[in-house]
Scaffold this active site. Sequence first.
Site, mmCIF file in Angstrom:
data_model
loop_
_atom_site.group_PDB
_atom_site.id
_atom_site.type_symbol
_atom_site.label_atom_id
_atom_site.label_comp_id
_atom_site.label_asym_id
_atom_site.label_seq_id
_atom_site.Cartn_x
_atom_site.Cartn_y
_atom_site.Cartn_z
ATOM 1 N N LYS A 120 -14.333 -0.542 15.881
ATOM 2 C CA LYS A 120 -12.614 -0.672 16.051
ATOM 3 C C LYS A 120 -12.632 -0.027 17.205
ATOM 4 C CE LYS A 120 -8.469 -0.690 13.663
ATOM 5 N NZ LYS A 120 -7.483 -0.625 12.394
ATOM 6 N N PHE A 130 -4.806 3.205 14.623
ATOM 7 C CA PHE A 130 -5.462 3.978 14.081
ATOM 8 C C PHE A 130 -6.047 3.162 12.990
ATOM 9 C CE2 PHE A 130 -2.004 6.367 15.575
ATOM 10 C CZ PHE A 130 -2.199 8.126 15.003
ATOM 11 N N ASP A 144 -3.295 -7.067 5.355
ATOM 12 C CA ASP A 144 -4.272 -7.870 6.180
ATOM 13 C C ASP A 144 -3.795 -9.382 5.285
ATOM 14 O OD1 ASP A 144 -5.621 -6.495 7.589
ATOM 15 O OD2 ASP A 144 -7.012 -5.655 6.177
ATOM 16 N N ASN A 163 0.632 -1.146 0.025
ATOM 17 C CA ASN A 163 0.155 0.088 0.235
ATOM 18 C C ASN A 163 0.941 1.343 0.190
ATOM 19 O OD1 ASN A 163 0.078 1.159 2.624
ATOM 20 N ND2 ASN A 163 -0.260 -0.990 3.568
ATOM 21 N N LYS A 201 11.280 -14.745 -10.223
ATOM 22 C CA LYS A 201 10.477 -14.166 -11.056
ATOM 23 C C LYS A 201 9.511 -15.181 -11.896
ATOM 24 C CE LYS A 201 10.400 -9.946 -14.212
ATOM 25 N NZ LYS A 201 11.468 -9.620 -15.276
#
Length: 410
Positions: A351, A337, A290, A221, A300
């Site tokens: 949460k 967070f 996650d 991310n 590769k």
Amino acid sequence: MESHLSFTIFAGKRLHLGVSGSVAGYKSLDLLRQWKDAGIDVGATLTASARQFLSPLLFEALGASPVFDAMYAASDTTGHFDDIFPHLLPGAAADAFVLVAASATTLARIAHGLGDEILSCQALAFPGPLVLAPAMNPRMWANAATQENWATLRRRGHILVEPAHGRVACMEEGGGRLADTREIYLAVLKALSPQDLHGKKVMVTMGPTREYWDGIRFWSNPSTGTMGAGLAVAAFLRGAEVHAVSGPAGPWLPAAIIRHDVVSAREMFEAANSLWDGMDVGVFTAAVADFSPKPFRTEKFKKDKALDGFSIEYTPNPDILQTLAARKQSHQRVVAFAAETSNVRESALEKLERKNADMIVANTVNVEDSGFGSGANTGFVADKRGGKELWPAMNKADMAWRILDWLSRL
């Protein structure tokens, strides 16, 4: 200045900057600008040797006031003698005093209580925190006399910024090179900070994780780790022992922060899990994947092996926050967070309870001035006692400071 170091909460503080005879003294000008950018008022004093390298006018032009360059008026001094006690002025007005770069002679003067020129006089008369950042030839730094003076200054409780190793102006290699200016910048901010976290141990997870599916490609991310780095630095400034569990390519951190570099979510879990029982606070800012892909191979993956496309199977990663918060002890606090794209408040409150956290900071990551890749952040903040606030956009360093303020009240 990197955004995780750009605190503005020091506005209104006053610093006095001393410069002695060293080529490295030119770096004090960059530091002056950085402290001024942080809203700190800065005065300055140059020794006679420093004036061989730098002009007092340079410091005045960059906003230092007043600027002293001698104890007494003479034909080759710049003035500022309207106060008949210039050697006492920093002690009466400044919150901290820093010497950049401190020469061997200046260190010796302060260590032995010699006040034969204005800078050493001001340092000897200063009752607050004194920060010393030396720079000199490696042989001068290694000399037994210099080392004994350094040990004396350490024993007296002054804030010492150890010089680095490397090439100095005379082209010799070794110890004595001025420390990274970010270390000096932060040493001053620490001297100006409350030490309300002294004796506490704080763990911060930060940055992304990378989950490789072949020898070179990974699932990840856009997290840069800036928010976590801001929290790690803020906790360090406030006196905590800080452990940063950092995903790849995390921001620079001062040497006093103990860094644990990891790559994957499982590595981050193992590192955080091994530290957690000895911590007082856990701040979980990391954008942890996650799921991790089941790898095809360590080599590769060649596209000619899947001309019609291919699928990747994913497996769940350990939930670091939930696993560690589930076993928190009565003295431990957990800050969670949440990076959201919608329903920020509802998701954050759910949460907060589900993860057994004491506090949560949620932000929208798909808007300007918030989330991944931005130096700023917005936040919906809530705690287990029912406190809730919506914070407008602010730089991440200042948000980190506010989070610690809130945490201290829980």
